[in-house]
Scaffold this motif. Sequence first.
Motif, PDB file in Angstrom:
ATOM      1  N   THR A 143      44.866  41.293  39.162  1.00  0.00           N
ATOM      2  CA  THR A 143      43.714  41.024  39.719  1.00  0.00           C
ATOM      3  C   THR A 143      42.544  41.261  38.799  1.00  0.00           C
ATOM      4  O   THR A 143      41.456  40.744  39.123  1.00  0.00           O
ATOM      5  N   ASP A 144      42.721  42.020  37.883  1.00  0.00           N
ATOM      6  CA  ASP A 144      41.513  42.192  36.932  1.00  0.00           C
ATOM      7  C   ASP A 144      41.304  40.935  36.271  1.00  0.00           C
ATOM      8  O   ASP A 144      40.203  40.604  35.848  1.00  0.00           O
ATOM      9  N   LEU A 146      42.165  38.007  37.246  1.00  0.00           N
ATOM     10  CA  LEU A 146      41.389  36.977  38.133  1.00  0.00           C
ATOM     11  C   LEU A 146      39.873  37.015  38.165  1.00  0.00           C
ATOM     12  O   LEU A 146      39.245  36.143  38.445  1.00  0.00           O
ATOM     13  N   ARG A 147      39.350  38.218  37.985  1.00  0.00           N
ATOM     14  CA  ARG A 147      37.946  38.749  38.042  1.00  0.00           C
ATOM     15  C   ARG A 147      37.169  37.507  37.299  1.00  0.00           C
ATOM     16  O   ARG A 147      36.033  37.139  37.497  1.00  0.00           O
ATOM     17  N   HIS A 160      36.664  34.718  48.601  1.00  0.00           N
ATOM     18  CA  HIS A 160      37.843  35.080  47.878  1.00  0.00           C
ATOM     19  C   HIS A 160      38.278  34.212  46.733  1.00  0.00           C
ATOM     20  O   HIS A 160      37.742  33.052  46.611  1.00  0.00           O
ATOM     21  N   VAL A 204      48.043  34.970  42.771  1.00  0.00           N
ATOM     22  CA  VAL A 204      47.313  36.190  42.774  1.00  0.00           C
ATOM     23  C   VAL A 204      46.103  35.982  43.737  1.00  0.00           C
ATOM     24  O   VAL A 204      45.238  35.144  43.655  1.00  0.00           O
ATOM     25  N   THR A 206      42.723  37.782  46.070  1.00  0.00           N
ATOM     26  CA  THR A 206      41.806  39.004  46.375  1.00  0.00           C
ATOM     27  C   THR A 206      41.686  39.398  47.420  1.00  0.00           C
ATOM     28  O   THR A 206      40.785  40.583  47.768  1.00  0.00           O
ATOM     29  N   ALA A 227      48.779  40.556  45.350  1.00  0.00           N
ATOM     30  CA  ALA A 227      47.170  40.946  46.048  1.00  0.00           C
ATOM     31  C   ALA A 227      46.540  42.203  45.820  1.00  0.00           C
ATOM     32  O   ALA A 227      47.046  43.200  45.290  1.00  0.00           O
ATOM     33  N   VAL A 228      45.328  42.573  45.692  1.00  0.00           N
ATOM     34  CA  VAL A 228      44.427  43.485  45.482  1.00  0.00           C
ATOM     35  C   VAL A 228      44.481  44.290  46.615  1.00  0.00           C
ATOM     36  O   VAL A 228      44.515  45.643  46.517  1.00  0.00           O
ATOM     37  N   ARG A 251      45.756  46.934  41.423  1.00  0.00           N
ATOM     38  CA  ARG A 251      44.589  47.507  40.817  1.00  0.00           C
ATOM     39  C   ARG A 251      44.647  48.899  40.146  1.00  0.00           C
ATOM     40  O   ARG A 251      45.810  49.412  40.461  1.00  0.00           O
TER      41      ARG A 251
END
Length: 272
Positions: A143-144, A146-147, A160, A204, A206, A227-228, A251
Amino acid sequence: MTMRAHVSTPGQSHHAEGMRAIHRALPEEVPIALVFNGTTQAVMMATPADLADFALGFALTEGIVTDHAQIEDFEIVDHAQGIEARFWLAEDRAQALASRRRAMAGPVGCGLCGIDSLEEAVRPVPWVQSDLRLMPADVARATDALRDHQHLHDLTRATHAAGFLLPGAGVTLAREDVGRHNALDKLIGALQQQGHPPGSGAAVMTSRLSVELVQKCAMAGIPVLIAVSAPTGAAVRLAEEAGITLVAFARGGGFDLYSHPYRITDEAQHVA
């Protein structure tokens, strides 16, 4: 008319220090009609970006088509009230769709609203078979990673994202939308259009993990869903039944693993 994914909107910001005039970039959402051989199958509220990916992903995850080759023609048509994504299907797919026609409307928070039977809400999904293996460290960072692909979210703080995580390569593709299920449809459509095998990586998200996200991954053949936030109990049960590895709270360097854990291993191998 060309609709933008975001719009600059004036407002007032109130704090203890006082009030000031502001302009904020806000995500746009418009009605998108999914039209197959002249008949509207669904109207979804979505962000007007990557609409060809969205429309194809929707057609795939709803089982309207199983392959891009079954679409004879496609166009995006703007209207004053919204946008039409028009498909013309091969005759056999058009007949199959007509035989199971159902009404559907999907406001932003929900991917199941408007279906016409309880059976559709819990419809059977295919078993997902894949040799994919992922390293725990890659999952924890997913998820990091994906940011870095959330450009619309950086502007608006209100969308999202769905990304595709490949072993050893990180997040290689991502799509954004105000709706989590729309973002996943866009990602699935992009995978199909770009020729990426869905079984070679993980989705992945958010968002929280709900039933419709597991259903979409199963229909697309994506074996791992990360998922986060938290899953629902129903999402965990469906993932177990569908052969999907479900990862939540990814996360801060860790994650929770709820189904088919064998795909997350320190002995992960790269898959073609």
